[in-house]
Scaffold this active site. Sequence first.
Site, short mmCIF file in Angstrom:
data_model
loop_
_atom_site.label_atom_id
_atom_site.label_comp_id
_atom_site.label_asym_id
_atom_site.label_seq_id
_atom_site.Cartn_x
_atom_site.Cartn_y
_atom_site.Cartn_z
N LYS A 185 32.23 53.13 18.45
CA LYS A 185 32.07 52.05 17.55
C LYS A 185 32.47 52.11 16.18
O LYS A 185 32.56 53.21 15.78
CB LYS A 185 30.21 51.69 17.47
CG LYS A 185 29.66 51.20 18.72
CD LYS A 185 30.07 49.77 19.01
CE LYS A 185 29.42 48.79 17.76
NZ LYS A 185 27.91 48.61 17.94
N GLU A 222 27.51 43.21 6.27
CA GLU A 222 26.04 42.90 6.91
C GLU A 222 24.92 43.26 6.22
O GLU A 222 24.08 42.54 5.71
CB GLU A 222 25.85 43.85 8.23
CG GLU A 222 26.50 43.66 9.46
CD GLU A 222 26.56 44.53 10.50
OE1 GLU A 222 26.16 43.96 11.72
OE2 GLU A 222 26.39 45.54 10.46
N SER A 229 28.42 54.77 14.99
CA SER A 229 27.18 54.41 15.96
C SER A 229 26.81 55.83 16.17
O SER A 229 27.46 56.76 16.45
CB SER A 229 27.24 53.63 17.17
OG SER A 229 26.29 54.09 17.96
N HIS A 272 33.19 23.82 12.75
CA HIS A 272 32.21 24.13 13.87
C HIS A 272 32.61 25.47 14.60
O HIS A 272 32.14 25.67 15.74
CB HIS A 272 32.17 22.89 14.89
CG HIS A 272 32.12 21.51 14.42
ND1 HIS A 272 30.88 20.84 14.19
CD2 HIS A 272 33.12 20.72 13.92
CE1 HIS A 272 31.11 19.84 13.40
NE2 HIS A 272 32.45 19.68 13.30
#
Length: 470
Positions: free
Chosen positions: A291, A298, A285, A164
Site C-alpha cells: 500500500k 485525506e 500500511s 457526474h
Amino acid sequence: MTGGVTGGSKTGWSDRFEEGLHPAIEVFNASIAFDITILQEDLDGSIAHSRMLADCGVITKEEFAEISRGLEQIRLEAKEGTFQPDLTDEDVHFAVERRLIALLGPVGKKLHAGRSRNDQVGTDLRLWLRRRIDEIEQHLVRLQIALLGQAESHADWLIPGYTHLQRAQPVCLAHHLLAYVEMLQRDRDRLLEVRRRVNISPLGAAALAGTSLPIDRRQTALELGFDDIYRNSLDAVSDRDFAVEFAGFSALVMAHMSRLADEVILWASEEFGFVQLTDRCSTGSSLMPQKKNPDVPELIRGKTGRIYGHLQGLLTMIKGLPLAYNKDFQEDKEALFDTVATTKNCLQAMYILFEEGLVFSQERLSVAVQSDFSNATDVADYLVKKGVPFREAYQIVGGLVKTCLDQKVLLRDLTLAQWKACHPSIGEDLLDKLPPQSVVCSRKSEGGTAFVRVQEQLEYWRSRLGSMKE
Ligand code: ARG
C-alpha cells in the site's frame, strides 16, 4: 492583593468581594491556557493605549515611559520563557497587568484607565487575526503558484473531463488545474474583504459606553495600524462578525481544497492511476506491504469538517446575545485559533503536495482520453455545422454510440462507409475531428479548454502571480 487585578483564589476583584472563586469555577472561568496566544497583541495594544493616555494628559510622560518599559520587559520575559501566568491570572489581560504591577509598583496600576477588558480583548483579537490574515494570504499565493507551475509543465497534456464523475469531454490538464487557481483567487479576494472589516479599532469603547476620561481613540487606532474606529461603543465591544466572516472564508478555502484533495485521492487510485504519489508525501500500511496511501489529501479533506464546525459554533455562540459584552465571547478564541492554524497547515500541506508530492502519469492520462466516447459531442456539433438541427444530431449520435457499445468498438473505429450510413452529410473531414487533441483544440470559446485559450490563461496567471514574492 487588595484591589488587585486577578480573579484569583483569594481576594482578587474589587474590595466588594470577600471570598475567592471556587477552585473548579476558577478553572472553568479561565482563558489563560489559550488566550496567551494573543500576548504580543495585548502588549502592543497596551503600549499604544498608555502612550495615548500620556498624550491626553491622563498619565504623565514619565509614567508612560515606565509603563512601556515594563510591557517590553514582559515581552522579553515571554521570549525567554520566564513569563508564566497561571490560573489565578484568569486571562492574558490580567496576567500582563499583574506582572506589570509586580514590576513597576503603583505606576502599573495606571495602565487600565479609560479601557476595559471588553474593548481590550476585541482589539487584541483583531490585531492578531489581521496578522494571521496576511500570512494566510501568502499561503494562498504560494499554492496558486504551485498549481500554476504544474499547469505550465503539463501545458499540452490532456485529462478526461467529468460531469457526474462520468467521462464527459477531454480537457487540458492545465485547464483543470487553473480552475483551482481561480477558486483560490476568489478566496484571496474574500480574505481581503474580511480584512477590511477586521481592521477597525474597538479600543476606547471601554466596557460598553465609552469613557469620561479624555482619550483619543483615533490615536491608538493609527498607532496600531487600524483603518478606522467603531462608531458605536456598544457595537464595538459586542461585534464578533469579523470572527464569523473569517471562519466563513476558511470554510470556503477548505471546501475548495477538499475538492482538490478528493480529486488527488481518486487520481492516485489504481483505478484512475493519473498520478503517482511521491514517497515524501505518502504513507504505507502497517499491515499491507503493497500500500501507498494518500494521507495528505485525506487529512485535508477530513479537517474541512472541523472548520465547518467552528463556523457553526461561532454563529451559534453570538445568536441571541443581548448587547453588549457577554462572557460567551470568550468562546470565540479557541474556534478562531484552530481555524487559523488548520487552514494554514492545510494550505501548506497542499502546497507541498503540488510542489513535490505527485507525478502525473502521461501514459495513463493519454490512454484514458482515447478510450471512451468523449468525442460524441463533436460529431453532433459537426452535423449541426452541416445544417442538421442539434436535437436531431444528438439523437443520431446517441443511436450510434449504442451501436458501437453493442459491437464493442469506439467512434474512431468506424469506417467512412459506416459514417455515411449514419448520415449522408458526413464526409472524410469528420475523421480529423475525433482524436482527443482535436476535440480539445476545437473548444475555442472564451474560457474554453482549447490550447490557445489555456495558453492565454497561463500567461494571464503568470503575469499576475509571477511577480509575487513567495
Ligand atoms: N477573557 C475574556 C474574553 O476572552 C476577556 C474579556 C472579559 N471581560 C469581562 N467583562 N469579563 O472574552
